[in-house]
Write an enzyme that holds these catalytic residues in place. Sequence first.
Site, PDB file in Angstrom:
ATOM      1  N   ASP A 251      -9.344   0.356  -1.039  1.00 20.42           N
ATOM      2  CA  ASP A 251     -10.027  -0.222   0.002  1.00 20.42           C
ATOM      3  C   ASP A 251     -11.194  -1.152  -0.823  1.00 20.42           C
ATOM      4  O   ASP A 251     -11.275  -2.334  -0.206  1.00 20.42           O
ATOM      5  CB  ASP A 251     -10.723   0.737   0.754  1.00 20.42           C
ATOM      6  CG  ASP A 251      -9.413   1.466   1.766  1.00 20.42           C
ATOM      7  OD1 ASP A 251      -8.642   0.771   2.213  1.00 20.42           O
ATOM      8  OD2 ASP A 251      -9.788   2.558   2.016  1.00 20.42           O
ATOM      9  N   ARG A 252     -11.962  -0.464  -1.546  1.00 17.44           N
ATOM     10  CA  ARG A 252     -13.062  -1.021  -2.290  1.00 17.44           C
ATOM     11  C   ARG A 252     -12.363  -2.365  -3.037  1.00 17.44           C
ATOM     12  O   ARG A 252     -13.207  -3.151  -3.268  1.00 17.44           O
ATOM     13  CB  ARG A 252     -13.694  -0.065  -3.288  1.00 17.44           C
ATOM     14  CG  ARG A 252     -14.928  -0.671  -3.980  1.00 17.44           C
ATOM     15  CD  ARG A 252     -16.094  -1.003  -2.817  1.00 17.44           C
ATOM     16  NE  ARG A 252     -17.009  -1.719  -3.246  1.00 17.44           N
ATOM     17  CZ  ARG A 252     -17.129  -3.066  -3.283  1.00 17.44           C
ATOM     18  NH1 ARG A 252     -16.426  -3.816  -2.826  1.00 17.44           N
ATOM     19  NH2 ARG A 252     -18.266  -3.783  -3.665  1.00 17.44           N
TER      20      ARG A 252
END
Length: 455
Positions: A251-252
């Site tokens: 996600d990052r």
Amino acid sequence: MRIVVVGDVLLDTDLSGAAGRLSPDAPVPVVDIDTVRRRAGGAGLVARMVQGEGHEAVLVTVLGDDDAAGLLRAELDGIQVIEGHSGAPTPVKTRIRASGQAVVRFDEGCAPPPVPDVTAGMLGALTGADAIIAADYGRGLLANPQLREHLESLVGSTPVIWDPHPLGGTPVAGVAAVTPNLGEALRFAEVRGSGTQAAAASADTLLSRWGSAAVIVTMGEHGALVAAAGLLPQVVPAPRVSVSDPCGAGDRFAAALAVGLAEGEAIDTAVRRATGAAAQFLGRGGITAMAPGTEPALHQLPVDGFDALDVARRTREAGGTVVATGGCFDLLHAGHARTLAAARALGDCLIVCLNSDESVRGLKGEHRPIIRQDDRAELLSALECVDAVLVFSESTPENVLARLQPDIWVKGGDYAAEDLPEAALMSSWGGRTVTVPYIPARSTTKLAAALARVG
């Protein structure tokens, strides 16, 4: 910057405590829960990460009407949410952690739901975005035909990053990048094997099948492989980082990639940004280090993508010994390598305090350094024995030592205590100053003179 995240959301819950005994009725640990933390997962976590970079995050999703949905809405506070109705229970993933270690995870409401409807407001929110992240978590939203048609109409004017899921929809044609991890890529492409060769073969297959501008296969500690039409695959290495829980790294990565592409960066430059951001996220403790509703503050660091001070903190928390050494390290040579290896053997992490370019000029003269600080830091970081680099600008290391407070400060050579003013400083917090053997006939000055003679 306005980044729209569209996709499935879920509620993540962490129950944490200590486990000091076994249950009397079964050979399992008893965890005394002292902390309950909830956060938005899936597309909600991506949106929170975008917001953490200081950008406007808009989340387009569907939510249920159960109690868990109420908790999830509370965790999305501060993010603009454009929602429809999911028609299904809210998925909840609960992790039990004992002394920071995951013990078990149990899932609720995660059965495959029907494909939800979308509203005009949800579709309208996608228009005018600087970038769109399609965060597919297999809950059906990105399989909605109207949503897919609208996304396909935007790919020519807006960078769309598609983070796929094995149970989700196929990426729409023409997106800027699709970002499967290695396991997903192998599964999607039906390729056997592992490592870079398998990643490249999978990316080639998926690039043709999906019709995207690029396929980026994330490979954990081995970095990311970028495949684009007409170009050889490029491997972007990942900064070295100690990882206990990789949750949230993808996600990052997607959030940072979207910001880079929105700012007009080339795909390889944006992937380097995203790889560094993911490593920094994990180096700071990953998902468990995120305060409720925030992303850990980001800092521009010379190398490695994570903070040397944070390396020291995590080493201490694990009961380890922090070792530091310092110097200019202009023209790395065998003497440096031996000194650094000897220093690392004295503890559980080695942080190199590196004189900045300005500091080196003050110590060595205007003709030095030969190599600028960013390159010196990168070379040091590439050594297996170096865990982090911290650049300082003073002529002596007292200030940086006061910030770092290592357990052991290492110097190469024969010194008396009065020759090292930092020795008294080290003792003020119980630290020790030690020396390791100096390697004769190895010096940067001699190397520089030899280079000058050969032109």
